[in-house]
Design a protein around this motif. Sequence first.
Motif, PDB file in Angstrom:
ATOM      1  N   LYS A  27      73.620 -42.220 -23.836  1.00 12.81           N
ATOM      2  CA  LYS A  27      73.937 -41.201 -22.846  1.00 12.81           C
ATOM      3  C   LYS A  27      72.722 -40.418 -22.360  1.00 12.81           C
ATOM      4  N   SER A  28      71.561 -40.699 -22.907  1.00 10.50           N
ATOM      5  CA  SER A  28      70.386 -39.919 -22.527  1.00 10.50           C
ATOM      6  C   SER A  28      69.947 -40.188 -21.092  1.00 10.50           C
ATOM      7  N   PHE A  29      70.463 -41.252 -20.473  1.00  9.17           N
ATOM      8  CA  PHE A  29      70.090 -41.576 -19.098  1.00  9.17           C
ATOM      9  C   PHE A  29      71.066 -40.968 -18.083  1.00  9.17           C
ATOM     10  N   ASN A  30      72.285 -40.696 -18.507  1.00  7.03           N
ATOM     11  CA  ASN A  30      73.316 -40.284 -17.561  1.00  7.03           C
ATOM     12  C   ASN A  30      73.466 -38.767 -17.519  1.00  7.03           C
ATOM     13  N   ASN A  31      72.399 -38.089 -17.152  1.00  7.70           N
ATOM     14  CA  ASN A  31      72.457 -36.641 -17.046  1.00  7.70           C
ATOM     15  C   ASN A  31      71.446 -36.164 -16.017  1.00  7.70           C
ATOM     16  N   LYS A  32      71.617 -34.932 -15.564  1.00  5.99           N
ATOM     17  CA  LYS A  32      70.773 -34.394 -14.496  1.00  5.99           C
ATOM     18  C   LYS A  32      69.334 -34.175 -14.959  1.00  5.99           C
ATOM     19  N   VAL A  33      69.147 -33.877 -16.250  1.00  6.89           N
ATOM     20  CA  VAL A  33      67.793 -33.655 -16.748  1.00  6.89           C
ATOM     21  C   VAL A  33      66.980 -34.948 -16.669  1.00  6.89           C
ATOM     22  N   PHE A  34      67.603 -36.078 -17.035  1.00  4.94           N
ATOM     23  CA  PHE A  34      66.906 -37.356 -16.923  1.00  4.94           C
ATOM     24  C   PHE A  34      66.556 -37.655 -15.470  1.00  4.94           C
ATOM     25  N   ILE A  35      67.488 -37.401 -14.562  1.00  3.45           N
ATOM     26  CA  ILE A  35      67.238 -37.636 -13.133  1.00  3.45           C
ATOM     27  C   ILE A  35      66.086 -36.750 -12.644  1.00  3.45           C
ATOM     28  N   PHE A  36      66.056 -35.511 -13.129  1.00  2.00           N
ATOM     29  CA  PHE A  36      64.960 -34.605 -12.760  1.00  2.00           C
ATOM     30  C   PHE A  36      63.615 -35.177 -13.172  1.00  2.00           C
ATOM     31  N   TRP A  37      63.506 -35.622 -14.433  1.00  2.00           N
ATOM     32  CA  TRP A  37      62.230 -36.138 -14.911  1.00  2.00           C
ATOM     33  C   TRP A  37      61.897 -37.485 -14.292  1.00  2.00           C
ATOM     34  N   GLU A  38      62.903 -38.301 -14.025  1.00  2.00           N
ATOM     35  CA  GLU A  38      62.663 -39.578 -13.360  1.00  2.00           C
ATOM     36  C   GLU A  38      62.053 -39.349 -11.975  1.00  2.00           C
ATOM     37  N   ARG A  39      62.606 -38.392 -11.245  1.00  2.00           N
ATOM     38  CA  ARG A  39      62.089 -38.068  -9.913  1.00  2.00           C
ATOM     39  C   ARG A  39      60.689 -37.473  -9.998  1.00  2.00           C
ATOM     40  N   ALA A  40      60.476 -36.575 -10.976  1.00  2.00           N
ATOM     41  CA  ALA A  40      59.169 -35.932 -11.127  1.00  2.00           C
ATOM     42  C   ALA A  40      58.090 -36.950 -11.493  1.00  2.00           C
ATOM     43  N   LEU A  41      58.407 -37.866 -12.402  1.00  2.00           N
ATOM     44  CA  LEU A  41      57.418 -38.852 -12.825  1.00  2.00           C
ATOM     45  C   LEU A  41      57.141 -39.884 -11.738  1.00  2.00           C
ATOM     46  N   PHE A  42      58.158 -40.220 -10.934  1.00  2.00           N
ATOM     47  CA  PHE A  42      57.912 -41.139  -9.819  1.00  2.00           C
ATOM     48  C   PHE A  42      56.919 -40.529  -8.831  1.00  2.00           C
ATOM     49  N   GLN A  43      57.127 -39.254  -8.482  1.00  2.00           N
ATOM     50  CA  GLN A  43      56.213 -38.605  -7.543  1.00  2.00           C
ATOM     51  C   GLN A  43      54.817 -38.483  -8.146  1.00  2.00           C
ATOM     52  N   ARG A  44      54.753 -38.286  -9.458  1.00  2.00           N
ATOM     53  CA  ARG A  44      53.454 -38.228 -10.135  1.00  2.00           C
ATOM     54  C   ARG A  44      52.762 -39.588 -10.058  1.00  2.00           C
ATOM     55  N   ALA A  45      53.525 -40.655 -10.284  1.00  2.00           N
ATOM     56  CA  ALA A  45      52.962 -42.006 -10.239  1.00  2.00           C
ATOM     57  C   ALA A  45      52.553 -42.399  -8.816  1.00  2.00           C
ATOM     58  N   ALA A  46      53.337 -41.947  -7.832  1.00  2.00           N
ATOM     59  CA  ALA A  46      53.048 -42.310  -6.438  1.00  2.00           C
ATOM     60  C   ALA A  46      51.747 -41.705  -5.936  1.00  2.00           C
ATOM     61  N   SER A  47      51.213 -40.726  -6.666  1.00  2.00           N
ATOM     62  CA  SER A  47      49.968 -40.089  -6.236  1.00  2.00           C
ATOM     63  C   SER A  47      48.735 -40.893  -6.626  1.00  2.00           C
ATOM     64  N   VAL A  48      48.904 -41.950  -7.403  1.00  2.00           N
ATOM     65  CA  VAL A  48      47.751 -42.669  -7.950  1.00  2.00           C
ATOM     66  C   VAL A  48      47.068 -43.527  -6.894  1.00  2.00           C
ATOM     67  N   ILE A  49      47.834 -44.199  -6.039  1.00  2.00           N
ATOM     68  CA  ILE A  49      47.276 -45.139  -5.060  1.00  2.00           C
ATOM     69  C   ILE A  49      47.580 -44.657  -3.643  1.00  2.00           C
ATOM     70  N   GLU A  50      46.578 -44.677  -2.796  1.00  2.00           N
ATOM     71  CA  GLU A  50      46.724 -44.287  -1.389  1.00  2.00           C
ATOM     72  C   GLU A  50      46.682 -45.530  -0.502  1.00  2.00           C
ATOM     73  N   PHE A  51      47.532 -45.524   0.533  1.00  2.00           N
ATOM     74  CA  PHE A  51      47.564 -46.630   1.502  1.00  2.00           C
ATOM     75  C   PHE A  51      47.059 -46.139   2.852  1.00  2.00           C
ATOM     76  N   SER A  52      46.277 -46.966   3.486  1.00  2.00           N
ATOM     77  CA  SER A  52      45.786 -46.663   4.835  1.00  2.00           C
ATOM     78  C   SER A  52      45.917 -47.914   5.692  1.00  2.00           C
ATOM     79  N   GLY A  53      45.914 -47.708   7.010  1.00  2.00           N
ATOM     80  CA  GLY A  53      45.991 -48.832   7.937  1.00  2.00           C
ATOM     81  C   GLY A  53      47.379 -49.416   8.094  1.00  2.00           C
ATOM     82  N   LEU A  54      48.402 -48.677   7.656  1.00  2.00           N
ATOM     83  CA  LEU A  54      49.769 -49.174   7.841  1.00  2.00           C
ATOM     84  C   LEU A  54      50.126 -49.186   9.327  1.00  2.00           C
ATOM     85  N   PRO A  55      50.966 -50.105   9.773  1.00  2.00           N
ATOM     86  CA  PRO A  55      51.414 -50.079  11.174  1.00  2.00           C
ATOM     87  C   PRO A  55      52.040 -48.729  11.511  1.00  2.00           C
ATOM     88  N   ASP A  56      51.916 -48.316  12.763  1.00  2.00           N
ATOM     89  CA  ASP A  56      52.446 -47.014  13.174  1.00  2.00           C
ATOM     90  C   ASP A  56      53.937 -46.888  12.876  1.00  2.00           C
TER      91      ASP A  56
END
Length: 318
Positions: A27-56
């Motif tokens: 049950k540790s996955f089916n709660n709002k606290v887990f969703i909070f940390w999942e979202r926070a860690l995803f945004q933290r991970a997304a900051s590692v690599i930057e993309f440039s030159g994507l189509p408009d």
Amino acid sequence: MAILHYAPLNYDQINAMEGMYTPSMVKSFNNKVFIFWERALFQRAASVIEFSGLPDAWEGATKDFFIYCLYKFGYVGVMDTEKYGLIFQPGTLDGYNIYYQPVKFRINNSHVKLPYSTFWIGKNVELIKLTPDYFGIWDIISYYAEKLATLDNALNMSLINNKFAFMLAAKNKQASQAFKTMIDKVNAGEPAVIYDQKLLNDQQDKTEPWQLWSRDHMKENYLTTMQLADFNTLLHDFDKEIGIPTLPVEKKERMITDEAQSTVVDAISRSEIWLDTLTSSLKIVNAKYNLNIKAERHFKTEEVSEGESGKDNDQRDV
């Protein structure tokens, strides 16, 4: 002893493995606290690599979806459509070639009307890959989000238990009222509180006016300060896992250059694999569709110069 060799997995196999790690009874996955940390860690991970030159057409909210798909699924398919032009899509992989790499890419999107349901990798679709094994990194995010969510609950309990007040057992109403008055005076800030000597407690004599329930050995418990330190340790370990350079949690006052450099290498080693995989796949996509998409590490690391690294036993602040 059997040796488990690396083998690329298809979509169904990946889902089956993820289901084993997240069984329905946990049950540790089916709660709002887990969703909070999942979202926070995803945004933290997304900051590692930057993309440039994507189509408009891929900028804005579409870019957000592009990054989410890469981190969640590990890859996206890039294809040229008659109605929407050049697009990317999440999809499923099928089949394999002589090197056990997928050969087909299937999408399920009602907006894309095409006379065929399957794309062929290398012919009418190319993949942008984040990881070599097509897994994405959501297993890392879920792994740490589960532990942070569990620790978060323990911290809340600790904060509540820290409010544990004195518990006194009074023999009669008069003794109870006397001690209430004494506590009120102490909380009011009076420098001295005078009480009747008859109220003195004797732990051995239960006929005395009152008894104290004492909480001994508090420092032997899992205290709030320890839990906050463990929060910091988990976040530090997650940062090292995804490629955010960071100093050790228990940092020495002075750290030699080799120790500092080893910490940096440890932090970027896994993200270096992701960057190499992205660069390799983007080279193919750029050549096929005449694009100039680039992926770069967001956090720049300073290399130790030869002059500094050549000094024996030289300690410097880091």
